[in-house]
Design an enzyme around this catalytic site. Structure first.
Site, short mmCIF file in Angstrom:
data_model
loop_
_atom_site.label_atom_id
_atom_site.label_comp_id
_atom_site.label_asym_id
_atom_site.label_seq_id
_atom_site.Cartn_x
_atom_site.Cartn_y
_atom_site.Cartn_z
N LYS A 1 0.75 -1.00 -0.07
CA LYS A 1 0.06 0.16 -0.15
C LYS A 1 1.16 1.40 0.11
O LYS A 1 0.98 1.88 -0.55
CB LYS A 1 -1.35 -0.38 1.24
CG LYS A 1 -1.32 1.12 1.38
CD LYS A 1 -1.99 1.25 2.59
CE LYS A 1 -1.47 1.40 3.65
NZ LYS A 1 -1.42 2.37 4.49
N ASN A 2 1.91 1.03 0.82
CA ASN A 2 2.76 2.04 1.08
C ASN A 2 3.36 2.75 0.03
O ASN A 2 3.92 3.97 -0.50
CB ASN A 2 3.40 2.06 2.54
CG ASN A 2 2.90 2.54 3.27
OD1 ASN A 2 1.52 3.13 3.31
ND2 ASN A 2 3.23 2.74 4.71
N ARG B 1 -4.73 10.85 4.97
CA ARG B 1 -3.56 11.86 5.37
C ARG B 1 -2.24 11.64 4.60
O ARG B 1 -1.97 12.69 4.01
CB ARG B 1 -2.90 11.64 6.77
CG ARG B 1 -3.16 11.72 7.74
CD ARG B 1 -2.17 11.25 8.97
NE ARG B 1 -0.97 12.42 8.04
CZ ARG B 1 0.05 12.64 8.74
NH1 ARG B 1 -1.69 13.76 9.50
NH2 ARG B 1 0.27 13.96 8.22
N CYS C 1 -3.96 12.05 13.75
CA CYS C 1 -4.64 11.21 13.87
C CYS C 1 -5.15 10.26 15.06
O CYS C 1 -4.19 10.89 15.73
CB CYS C 1 -5.01 10.06 12.29
SG CYS C 1 -3.16 9.73 12.60
N ARG D 1 0.89 14.34 13.00
CA ARG D 1 1.37 14.17 11.91
C ARG D 1 1.28 16.03 11.54
O ARG D 1 0.27 15.74 10.55
CB ARG D 1 0.72 12.95 11.44
CG ARG D 1 0.60 11.82 13.01
CD ARG D 1 -0.28 10.96 11.58
NE ARG D 1 0.97 10.74 10.91
CZ ARG D 1 0.66 9.32 10.07
NH1 ARG D 1 -1.12 8.45 10.43
NH2 ARG D 1 1.33 8.38 8.94
N ASP E 1 5.06 0.18 12.15
CA ASP E 1 3.65 -0.31 10.92
C ASP E 1 3.78 -1.76 11.44
O ASP E 1 2.76 -2.53 11.74
CB ASP E 1 3.82 0.20 10.09
CG ASP E 1 4.01 1.44 9.53
OD1 ASP E 1 3.30 2.34 10.38
OD2 ASP E 1 3.53 1.26 8.20
N ARG F 1 -8.07 -0.81 5.69
CA ARG F 1 -7.30 0.26 5.32
C ARG F 1 -5.87 -0.51 4.72
O ARG F 1 -6.05 0.56 4.14
CB ARG F 1 -6.83 1.37 5.87
CG ARG F 1 -8.23 2.51 5.90
CD ARG F 1 -7.90 3.41 6.80
NE ARG F 1 -6.68 4.00 6.11
CZ ARG F 1 -5.61 4.48 7.44
NH1 ARG F 1 -5.74 4.87 8.72
NH2 ARG F 1 -4.48 4.57 7.05
C1 UD1 Z 1 4.41 6.70 6.42
C2 UD1 Z 1 3.72 5.50 6.29
C3 UD1 Z 1 3.42 4.61 7.52
C4 UD1 Z 1 4.57 4.72 8.65
C5 UD1 Z 1 5.07 6.14 8.38
C6 UD1 Z 1 6.87 5.67 9.23
C7 UD1 Z 1 2.83 5.30 3.90
C8 UD1 Z 1 1.23 6.50 3.33
N1 UD1 Z 1 2.54 5.83 5.57
O1 UD1 Z 1 3.75 7.78 7.62
O2 UD1 Z 1 2.52 3.77 7.54
O3 UD1 Z 1 3.60 5.12 9.62
O4 UD1 Z 1 5.80 5.96 6.97
O5 UD1 Z 1 6.88 5.04 9.08
O6 UD1 Z 1 3.72 5.26 3.41
N2 UD1 Z 1 6.87 14.67 10.52
C9 UD1 Z 1 6.74 16.11 11.49
N3 UD1 Z 1 6.73 16.45 10.05
C10 UD1 Z 1 6.54 16.26 9.22
C11 UD1 Z 1 6.62 14.97 8.53
C12 UD1 Z 1 6.50 14.08 9.39
O7 UD1 Z 1 6.91 16.66 12.32
O8 UD1 Z 1 6.09 17.12 7.74
C13 UD1 Z 1 6.68 13.21 11.64
C14 UD1 Z 1 5.84 12.66 12.01
O9 UD1 Z 1 4.91 13.61 12.92
C15 UD1 Z 1 5.69 11.43 12.40
C16 UD1 Z 1 7.43 10.89 12.56
O10 UD1 Z 1 7.86 12.07 11.78
O11 UD1 Z 1 6.29 12.00 14.46
C17 UD1 Z 1 7.38 10.34 10.83
O12 UD1 Z 1 6.44 10.43 9.96
P1 UD1 Z 1 6.46 10.03 8.10
O13 UD1 Z 1 7.91 9.27 8.33
O14 UD1 Z 1 6.37 11.65 7.51
O15 UD1 Z 1 5.01 9.28 8.25
P2 UD1 Z 1 4.56 9.29 7.11
O16 UD1 Z 1 4.69 9.70 6.03
O17 UD1 Z 1 3.53 10.35 7.33
#
Ligand code: UD1
Length: 417
Positions: free
Chosen positions: A22-23, A92, A116, A121, A304, A396
């Site tokens: 999915k990711n 998201r 969420c 996030r 995850d 999901r």
């Molecule tokens: C992706 C995955 C999700 C997985 C996560 C961490 C997808 C669709 N989802 O989510 O399944 O749990 O990686 O491996 O691929 N953060 C900030 N600022 C930002 C972006 C992120 O502070 O601009 C923080 C987030 O709040 C979180 C951490 O960084 O605490 C990791 O987030 P991120 O790696 O961005 O996860 P996602 O891409 O949302």
């Protein structure tokens, strides 16, 4: 709202195949916005998040068909460069429209995603990178608006290796003027798979999968055809389930290079892991040994799989620690596991898990996708009947979960309420 009714304890046997990731599929679907040509993506899992993404792409002016795990996208009309709140709140990952739209059309408006169940996030890392590339960032009525005449390549240092930000910025940089360098980039296999897609489209990306990614902007990108990699988190979930259920199964599509840390932790817990050509065979331990983990960016233990590991460790003999370093609120499953008899003590981002007298079936509630997977493992290990509510979270991210587990021998049934 559907529920799962599970009778435990279950023993699994046979083989199962992990679906497409999915990711990886999600950013690759958003990458179709970078071109007006036809794009074909196969091995796409049939999941609620994929359908939400296809909804956004159609809203923006793409015509997408989805049949037999294959998506085909054509550009149908003038592209609308926006994603409204009703679409973003469902998923998201819809912030991934930002990079492609900004790079190709110089404008995008999308609803700011809310928090969420697992954390706040924010998207500051994405936005500060876009502004470094010359975009003007503004906020209006809950929307983020990004504008730029022509994006410029830039040197970007991420304060944290965010998966989504790496994908978004990589897509934007493909059509920017000049070279971009992302330092402290996320290294997840899904990033590499996305880079493969972008390079097939004619992009010039080097280093995806490492901490430094270099992207040389090109003028135009073309259509592509691609098969999505297997879902390492789904594969890992089955591997943990087999280990928790005193079972032996072969997980097809599982790749040891994507699941290195999980394999090492499973071996420490007493499980046997055998690598085949296209599968990993897992044999459960005689007695489950406690093994501590802490989550971190790839290649560290994936957040995850943290909830599923907690379910597994609540069956171990002895005590271990589980530390969650990625999301601030990702222990919602702990209270539900405790309702089933698990012994867990929470202190901030650390969970101390100690031996229980065995789990007992109970009605429980999935609070998010991976919490749901953990509860399925616990319910299959428990004595008696469990009812897992809010299965839509599980839908999901896991394709045909109950069918796959049923075919491995579990007693699991979906009931509609
Ligand atoms: C992706 C995955 C999700 C997985 C996560 C961490 C997808 C669709 N989802 O989510 O399944 O749990 O990686 O491996 O691929 N953060 C900030 N600022 C930002 C972006 C992120 O502070 O601009 C923080 C987030 O709040 C979180 C951490 O960084 O605490 C990791 O987030 P991120 O790696 O961005 O996860 P996602 O891409 O949302």
């Amino acid at each position: 709202m559907d529920s799962f009714v599970i009778e435990g304890p279950a023993k699994l046997s046979g083989q199962v195949r992990a679906s497409g990731a999915k990711n990886a599929a999600l950013p690759e679907l958003f990458a179709t916005l970078l071109t007006d040509e036809k794009c074909e993506i196969s091995n796409v899992p049939e999941l609620a998040d994929i359908k939400s993404t296809l909804g956004i792409l159609s809203y923006c002016g793409k015509r997408c068909s989805f049949f037999a795990n294959k998506v085909s996208c054509l550009e149908q009309a003038d592209i609308k460069t926006e994603a409204p709140y009703d679409m973003v709140r469902k998923m998201r990952a819809s912030v991934l429209i930002a990079g492609p739209m900004l790079a190709r059309f110089g404008h995008v408006k999308f609803a700011m995603p809310g928090g969420c169940a697992i954390g706040v996030r924010p998207i500051d890392i994405h936005l500060s990178a876009f502004s470094k590339m010359g975009a003007e960032v503004s906020f209006q009525g809950g929307d983020v608006i990004l504008k730029s005449k022509k994006l410029k390549g830039a040197k970007i240092n991420f304060k944290f290796p965010s998966v989504g930000a790496t994908e978004n910025v990589m897509m934007a940089a493909c059509l920017a003027d000049g070279e971009s360098v992302i330092r402290n980039a996320a290294r997840e296999p899904e990033i590499e798979d996305l880079a493969t897609v972008l390079n097939k489209m004619g992009a010039n990306i080097l280093g995806a999968g490492s901490e430094i990614i270099k992207i040389n902007g090109v003028k135009k990108l073309s259509g592509f055809s691609h098969e999505v990699i297997s879902d390492r988190i789904e594969a890992g979930t089955f591997m943990i389930a087999a280990s928790a259920l005193n079972s032996e199964i072969a997980v097809y599509g599982a790749r040891k290079e994507h699941l290195g840390i999980l394999c090492r932790k499973l071996i420490l817990s007493g499980a046997e892991i055998h690598n085949g050509r296209d599968h990993i065979l897992v044999r459960a331990p005689q007695k489950i040994k406690p093994v501590s983990i802490y989550t971190g960016p790839y290649p560290l233990f994936p957040t995850d799989l943290q909830a599923q590991w907690m379910a597994y460790m609540s069956l171990a003999q002895g005590t271990c620690k589980i530390k969650e370093n990625i999301f601030e609120n990702r222990f919602m499953h702990a209270a539900e596991l405790m309702r089933m008899g698990a012994k867990i003590e929470l202190k901030g981002n650390v969970a101390n898990v100690s031996s229980s007298k065995g789990l007992i079936g109970a009605p429980v509630m999935a609070s998010d996708l991976r919490a749901g997977a953990a509860l399925i493992i616990a319910a299959m290990a428990a004595n008696g009947k469990s009812i897992i509510k809010r299965v839509y979270h599980i839908d999901r991210g896991y394709e045909k979960m109950e069918e796959k587990l049923f075919s491995l021998g579990a007693s699991i049934k979906r009931v509609k309420e």
